[in-house]
Design a protein around this motif. Structure first.
Motif, PDB file in Angstrom:
ATOM      1  N   TYR A  13      48.485  34.923  43.794  1.00 12.30           N
ATOM      2  CA  TYR A  13      49.263  35.785  44.684  1.00 12.30           C
ATOM      3  C   TYR A  13      48.575  37.149  44.849  1.00 12.30           C
ATOM      4  O   TYR A  13      48.099  37.722  43.854  1.00 12.30           O
ATOM      5  CB  TYR A  13      50.656  35.944  44.079  1.00 12.30           C
ATOM      6  N   SER A  20      62.165  41.414  40.343  1.00  8.04           N
ATOM      7  CA  SER A  20      61.245  40.783  41.293  1.00  8.04           C
ATOM      8  C   SER A  20      60.265  39.913  40.509  1.00  8.04           C
ATOM      9  O   SER A  20      60.164  40.031  39.279  1.00  8.04           O
ATOM     10  CB  SER A  20      60.464  41.843  42.087  1.00  8.04           C
ATOM     11  N   GLY A  21      59.538  39.076  41.220  1.00  7.70           N
ATOM     12  CA  GLY A  21      58.483  38.297  40.578  1.00  7.70           C
ATOM     13  C   GLY A  21      57.435  39.219  39.975  1.00  7.70           C
ATOM     14  O   GLY A  21      56.994  39.027  38.839  1.00  7.70           O
ATOM     15  N   MET A  22      57.057  40.254  40.719  1.00  6.46           N
ATOM     16  CA  MET A  22      56.061  41.201  40.195  1.00  6.46           C
ATOM     17  C   MET A  22      56.608  41.945  38.978  1.00  6.46           C
ATOM     18  O   MET A  22      55.845  42.298  38.080  1.00  6.46           O
ATOM     19  CB  MET A  22      55.631  42.205  41.284  1.00  6.46           C
ATOM     20  N   LEU A  74      58.305  32.283  51.306  1.00  6.02           N
ATOM     21  CA  LEU A  74      58.389  30.834  51.328  1.00  6.02           C
ATOM     22  C   LEU A  74      59.712  30.357  50.741  1.00  6.02           C
ATOM     23  O   LEU A  74      60.452  31.132  50.152  1.00  6.02           O
ATOM     24  CB  LEU A  74      57.228  30.209  50.526  1.00  6.02           C
ATOM     25  N   VAL A 125      64.893  39.771  46.397  1.00  4.32           N
ATOM     26  CA  VAL A 125      63.753  39.538  45.518  1.00  4.32           C
ATOM     27  C   VAL A 125      64.243  39.516  44.070  1.00  4.32           C
ATOM     28  O   VAL A 125      65.165  40.260  43.712  1.00  4.32           O
ATOM     29  CB  VAL A 125      62.624  40.583  45.667  1.00  4.32           C
ATOM     30  N   ALA A 126      63.625  38.639  43.281  1.00  5.11           N
ATOM     31  CA  ALA A 126      63.982  38.526  41.862  1.00  5.11           C
ATOM     32  C   ALA A 126      62.906  37.714  41.162  1.00  5.11           C
ATOM     33  O   ALA A 126      62.117  37.020  41.812  1.00  5.11           O
ATOM     34  CB  ALA A 126      65.342  37.836  41.713  1.00  5.11           C
ATOM     35  N   ASP A 175      52.301  30.946  36.493  1.00  4.10           N
ATOM     36  CA  ASP A 175      53.241  31.309  37.562  1.00  4.10           C
ATOM     37  C   ASP A 175      53.562  30.009  38.306  1.00  4.10           C
ATOM     38  O   ASP A 175      52.697  29.423  38.955  1.00  4.10           O
ATOM     39  CB  ASP A 175      52.576  32.353  38.465  1.00  4.10           C
ATOM     40  N   THR A 197      55.893  29.539  40.694  1.00  4.68           N
ATOM     41  CA  THR A 197      56.712  29.858  41.870  1.00  4.68           C
ATOM     42  C   THR A 197      56.659  28.791  42.964  1.00  4.68           C
ATOM     43  O   THR A 197      57.656  28.497  43.607  1.00  4.68           O
ATOM     44  CB  THR A 197      56.245  31.211  42.461  1.00  4.68           C
ATOM     45  N   PHE A 198      55.465  28.195  43.161  1.00  3.11           N
ATOM     46  CA  PHE A 198      55.299  27.224  44.255  1.00  3.11           C
ATOM     47  C   PHE A 198      55.845  25.850  43.900  1.00  3.11           C
ATOM     48  O   PHE A 198      55.997  25.022  44.788  1.00  3.11           O
ATOM     49  CB  PHE A 198      53.803  27.077  44.616  1.00  3.11           C
ATOM     50  N   GLU A 207      48.298  30.093  38.453  1.00  4.16           N
ATOM     51  CA  GLU A 207      49.462  29.560  39.159  1.00  4.16           C
ATOM     52  C   GLU A 207      49.343  28.038  39.125  1.00  4.16           C
ATOM     53  O   GLU A 207      48.244  27.507  39.301  1.00  4.16           O
ATOM     54  CB  GLU A 207      49.487  30.104  40.595  1.00  4.16           C
ATOM     55  N   SER A 267      58.755  33.720  40.705  1.00  2.00           N
ATOM     56  CA  SER A 267      59.375  34.621  41.667  1.00  2.00           C
ATOM     57  C   SER A 267      60.582  33.850  42.176  1.00  2.00           C
ATOM     58  O   SER A 267      60.449  32.838  42.865  1.00  2.00           O
ATOM     59  CB  SER A 267      58.412  34.933  42.814  1.00  2.00           C
ATOM     60  N   THR A 295      62.536  34.818  44.285  1.00  2.00           N
ATOM     61  CA  THR A 295      62.607  35.148  45.710  1.00  2.00           C
ATOM     62  C   THR A 295      62.364  33.938  46.612  1.00  2.00           C
ATOM     63  O   THR A 295      62.858  33.884  47.723  1.00  2.00           O
ATOM     64  CB  THR A 295      61.504  36.208  46.003  1.00  2.00           C
ATOM     65  N   LYS A 296      61.591  32.977  46.120  1.00  2.00           N
ATOM     66  CA  LYS A 296      61.094  31.891  46.961  1.00  2.00           C
ATOM     67  C   LYS A 296      62.030  30.679  46.867  1.00  2.00           C
ATOM     68  O   LYS A 296      63.185  30.780  47.210  1.00  2.00           O
ATOM     69  CB  LYS A 296      59.645  31.565  46.560  1.00  2.00           C
ATOM     70  N   ILE A 306      55.966  39.540  36.193  1.00  2.00           N
ATOM     71  CA  ILE A 306      54.527  39.415  35.895  1.00  2.00           C
ATOM     72  C   ILE A 306      54.015  40.654  35.179  1.00  2.00           C
ATOM     73  O   ILE A 306      53.324  40.569  34.156  1.00  2.00           O
ATOM     74  CB  ILE A 306      53.738  39.167  37.213  1.00  2.00           C
ATOM     75  N   ASN A 342      48.390  30.164  45.334  1.00  2.00           N
ATOM     76  CA  ASN A 342      48.709  30.831  46.579  1.00  2.00           C
ATOM     77  C   ASN A 342      47.443  31.504  47.089  1.00  2.00           C
ATOM     78  O   ASN A 342      46.875  32.306  46.358  1.00  2.00           O
ATOM     79  CB  ASN A 342      49.776  31.893  46.278  1.00  2.00           C
TER      80      ASN A 342
HETATM   81  C1  LIG Z   1      55.986  35.994  45.932  1.00  2.00           C
HETATM   82  C2  LIG Z   1      55.177  35.636  44.760  1.00  2.00           C
HETATM   83  C3  LIG Z   1      55.081  36.512  43.666  1.00  2.00           C
HETATM   84  C4  LIG Z   1      55.759  37.858  43.654  1.00  2.00           C
HETATM   85  O1  LIG Z   1      57.135  37.749  43.649  1.00  2.00           O
HETATM   86  P1  LIG Z   1      58.117  38.900  44.207  1.00  2.00           P
HETATM   87  O2  LIG Z   1      59.463  38.326  43.973  1.00  2.00           O
HETATM   88  O3  LIG Z   1      57.770  39.105  45.645  1.00  2.00           O
HETATM   89  O4  LIG Z   1      57.830  40.130  43.419  1.00  2.00           O
HETATM   90  C5  LIG Z   1      54.349  36.103  42.568  1.00  2.00           C
HETATM   91  N1  LIG Z   1      53.714  34.916  42.552  1.00  2.00           N
HETATM   92  C6  LIG Z   1      53.764  34.071  43.597  1.00  2.00           C
HETATM   93  C7  LIG Z   1      53.050  32.773  43.495  1.00  2.00           C
HETATM   94  C8  LIG Z   1      54.480  34.400  44.740  1.00  2.00           C
HETATM   95  O5  LIG Z   1      54.522  33.552  45.769  1.00  2.00           O
END
Ligand SMILES: *Cc1c(COP(=O)(O)O)cnc(C)c1O
Length: 407
Positions: free
Chosen positions: A108, A82-84, A339, A213-214, A180, A182-183, A151, A201, A203-204, A87, A155
């Motif tokens: 986040y 997961s992203g977490m 997202l 999730v990853a 981070d 992710t966005f 980030e 993450s 996941t997004k 992190i 977020n």
């Molecule tokens: C969703 C998200 C995370 C966490 O990721 P998971 O895959 O849900 O564990 C971390 N940082 C940002 C910016 C996110 O949007």
């Protein structure tokens, strides 16, 4: 820069064991060794290309890691469950008890909760700062500060971190800048701008299918290996390993990332402009009215646009909730967190994804009650979407007089 990432991803090729155009999925938790000596060497971390046990690494995870390293232009990348998971591994690897982190305050909710509530158990403390105020960021760096964390696009407030400037600051104090991203995959090449460690993450946007999730850590070979070390690697020992089947499916989805990001950005810019013209309080880095617009413009890869996230402040939580329920009823998207999906997703971050942040602090950082975060989908006719959204807003009196918009 932009071309390199997307083209590098396109150019990657690995074949399955029977010449399949996709790599074979490694369906094993453990691996045989031809000699006992090689097994010993692998435990010592000395044997390249030997697999030991799938919590340590697996061929499918390495393939996905290679793609992520190509995306960010780093030496290598590790993938996580997961992203977490990514992190927490990075932070636990870099910090010992008594250490300190300087972090953006708009991050986040899960990361915020980890830093604020969980890590003090291990005497790891965090100063939460306005990341756009570099002087203040520097003031908070002390002798035991082990990283600057932020980030790239935050977020949920979509603040833009000046990665070049933060990287200079981090270098001055000889600490890593952890970003981070992710966005903003592809839009911002965080490592090229000076970030030492880039987290995603998956996941997004990167997976883009909202089916798992990853996470990932893109960094130097040294750092990524340290995370996997059998004796003291946080990734290895906390065990947030991604499953091989999932790694293979994410890799396949990642191949259309460049097309999806362009469409998400195009659609979001269209709606942000229209709703701003209509007099709504819209935040989108692609609008000149956004406080981070110049910095984003100066550090982005323009062909991918300003990203797929925007926020609209509709005044009150009740209005926000009513609008989201109505939009869902009208099939404009889903009232859901997360997202990067093909459908638009919307949520009120104050009571959902950022609810970990205490109310006073939410207020201080500008996270208002009536704020709706939109992850805009891949709608083919965005003008139609706009008209439908506008009609919903009209019905609730958010846009124009109540009656005028009634159909
Ligand atoms: C969703 C998200 C995370 C966490 O990721 P998971 O895959 O849900 O564990 C971390 N940082 C940002 C910016 C996110 O949007």
């Amino acid at each position: 820069m932009d071309n390199t990432s997307a083209q590098k991803l396109q150019d990657l090729h690995y074949f399955g064991e029977f010449g399949g155009v996709n790599p074979s999925i490694s369906d094993s938790s453990t691996y045989t060794f031809l000699s006992a000596k090689t097994m010993f060497d692998t435990f010592e971390g000395n044997t390249e290309g030997c697999y030991l046990y799938s919590r340590h690494s697996s061929p499918s995870n390495l393939y996905l890691g290679e793609a992520l390293a190509a995306l960010e232009g780093t030496e290598t990348a590790n993938v996580y469950a997961s992203g977490m998971g990514a992190i927490s591994a990075v932070i636990m690897q870099l910090c010992n008890g008594g250490d300190h982190i300087v972090s953006s305050r708009t991050i986040y909710g899960g990361t915020y909760a980890l830093l604020k509530n969980f890590l003090p158990k291990f005497s790891i403390t965090t100063a939460f700062v306005d990341i756009t105020d570099l002087e203040n960021v520097e003031k908070n760096i002390s002798e035991n500060t082990k990283m600057i964390y932020c980030e790239a696009v935050s977020n949920p407030l979509l603040e833009i971190a000046d990665i070049r400037a933060l990287s200079q600051l981090a270098k001055k104090y000889n600490i890593p800048l952890v970003v981070d991203n992710t966005f903003s995959p592809l839009s911002i090449s965080a490592a090229q701008l000076g970030a030492d460690i880039v987290i995603h993450s998956l996941t997004k946007f990167i997976n883009g299918a909202s089916d798992c999730v990853a996470g990932a850590v893109c960094a130097s070979t040294d750092f990524c290996l340290s995370l996997k070390d059998v004796n003291d690697g946080a990734g290895m020992l906390f065990g947030s390993t991604l499953d091989s089947l999932r790694a293979a499916s994410i890799l396949k989805n990642m191949r259309t990332l460049h097309i999806r990001i362009k469409k998400h950005s195009e659609n979001t810019l269209y709606l942000a402009r229209k709703f701003q013209e209509d007099g709504l309080k819209v935040a989108y880095p692609g609008l000149a009215s956004h406080s981070g617009h110049q910095i984003m413009a100066g550090q982005m890869n323009p062909e991918y646009g300003f990203g797929g996230l925007m926020t609209i402040d509709v005044g009150t939580l009740d209005q926000a909730n009513a609008l989201m329920e109505l939009m869902q009823k009208e099939n404009l998207g889903y009232l859901a967190v997360s997202l990067g999906f093909y459908k638009t997703l919307f949520s009120a971050p104050g009571t959902s994804t950022s609810s970990e942040i205490p109310l006073e602090e939410q207020e201080e950082m500008g996270l208002t009650d009536g704020l709706i975060r939109f992850s805009i989908g891949l709608d083919n006719t965005i003008e139609t979407t706009y008209q439908k959204m506008k009609k919903c807003m009209g019905q609730l009196g958010i846009l124009g007089p109540k009656t005028a918009q009634m159909a």
